[in-house]
Design a protein around this motif. Structure first.
Motif, PDB file in Angstrom:
ATOM      1  N   HIS A  84       0.833  -1.215   0.000  1.00  0.00           N
ATOM      2  CA  HIS A  84       0.000   0.000   0.000  1.00  0.00           C
ATOM      3  C   HIS A  84       0.867   1.264   0.000  1.00  0.00           C
ATOM      4  CE1 HIS A  84      -1.359   3.215   2.769  1.00  0.00           C
ATOM      5  NE2 HIS A  84      -2.355   3.300   1.912  1.00  0.00           N
ATOM      6  N   HIS A  88       1.637   4.733  -2.872  1.00  0.00           N
ATOM      7  CA  HIS A  88       1.642   6.168  -2.538  1.00  0.00           C
ATOM      8  C   HIS A  88       2.984   6.789  -2.919  1.00  0.00           C
ATOM      9  CE1 HIS A  88      -2.052   7.039  -0.176  1.00  0.00           C
ATOM     10  NE2 HIS A  88      -2.036   5.747   0.110  1.00  0.00           N
ATOM     11  N   PHE A 106      -5.834   8.258  -5.687  1.00  0.00           N
ATOM     12  CA  PHE A 106      -5.997   7.786  -4.303  1.00  0.00           C
ATOM     13  C   PHE A 106      -7.215   6.869  -4.191  1.00  0.00           C
ATOM     14  CE2 PHE A 106      -8.238   8.167  -0.294  1.00  0.00           C
ATOM     15  CZ  PHE A 106      -7.254   7.965   0.666  1.00  0.00           C
ATOM     16  N   HIS A 109      -6.687   3.567  -5.839  1.00  0.00           N
ATOM     17  CA  HIS A 109      -5.767   2.795  -5.004  1.00  0.00           C
ATOM     18  C   HIS A 109      -6.506   2.174  -3.823  1.00  0.00           C
ATOM     19  CE1 HIS A 109      -2.324   1.465  -2.864  1.00  0.00           C
ATOM     20  NE2 HIS A 109      -2.162   2.521  -2.098  1.00  0.00           N
ATOM     21  N   HIS A 110      -7.278   2.984  -3.106  1.00  0.00           N
ATOM     22  CA  HIS A 110      -7.937   2.450  -1.919  1.00  0.00           C
ATOM     23  C   HIS A 110      -9.116   1.536  -2.233  1.00  0.00           C
ATOM     24  CE1 HIS A 110      -5.818   3.626   1.702  1.00  0.00           C
ATOM     25  NE2 HIS A 110      -5.216   4.446   0.860  1.00  0.00           N
TER      26      HIS A 110
HETATM   27 CU   LIG Z   1      -3.396   4.913   1.343  1.00  0.00          CU
END
Ligand SMILES: [Cu+2]
Length: 174
Positions: A84, A88, A106, A109-110
């Motif tokens: 994770h 970033h 973001f 990604h999440h």
């Molecule tokens: Cu994150």
């Protein structure tokens, strides 16, 4: 400077940040200290871990378990951090700090991190969220690590109430 989120296009002004910059920043691959994105093989290895988490339940101290391998700070440092964190870092700019939700990536990604959580649950139906019980008042993580049936501040929702993501949204997998 280019692309759909370029400041000059006027479609993506940053209004909540820790600097005065009003434009989205990124630094793909972190050229000053290059890192790579997580690989399929690394992801498969993390999902294969049947243990969710381990005492002392601290992302900077625990070295075992799915949670730390995916999101912690103790594993994979030689490669640039846990899976994770490395994403970033690889995107760079806003994605490296507390204002990372400014970057549209973001949310992709999440959403994918949540999908990994779902895949882990399916692969290990007998494993579960840990810790199951509140930590002792004397535990250094007391009040910071939330057990299965405690509310997650500042909300009232408990981990036990959101175990099944499929009750909230679903992924189309093919
Ligand atoms: Cu994150």
């Amino acid at each position: 400077m280019t692309g759909p989120f370029a400041y000059s296009r006027g479609n993506w002004r940053i209004s909540v940040g820790v600097t005065e910059e009003r434009y989205l920043t990124r630094q793909f691959g972190r050229p000053d200290r290059p890192i790579g994105l997580p690989t399929k093989a690394e992801l498969a290895k993390v999902i294969a871990d049947p243990l969710y988490d381990a005492a002392p339940w601290n992302s900077t101290a625990s070295t075992r378990g799915f949670r730390n391998r995916l999101e912690g700070w103790t594993v994979g440092e030689a490669q640039g951090g846990s899976l994770h964190n490395r994403v970033h870092q690889w995107i760079g700019g806003h994605m490296t700090g507390a204002t990372s939700p400014n970057d549209p990536v973001f949310w992709l990604h999440h959403a994918f991190i949540d999908l990994i959580w779902l895949r882990w649950q399916r692969l290990h139906p007998k494993s579960g969220y840990l810790p199951t019980r509140p930590l002792n008042a004397s535990d250094p993580e007391h009040g910071r690590v939330i057990s299965f049936n405690e509310p997650m501040p500042p909300w009232r929702t408990k981990p036990s109430e959101v175990m099944n993501l499929q009750n909230i949204y679903r992924y189309e997998e093919n």
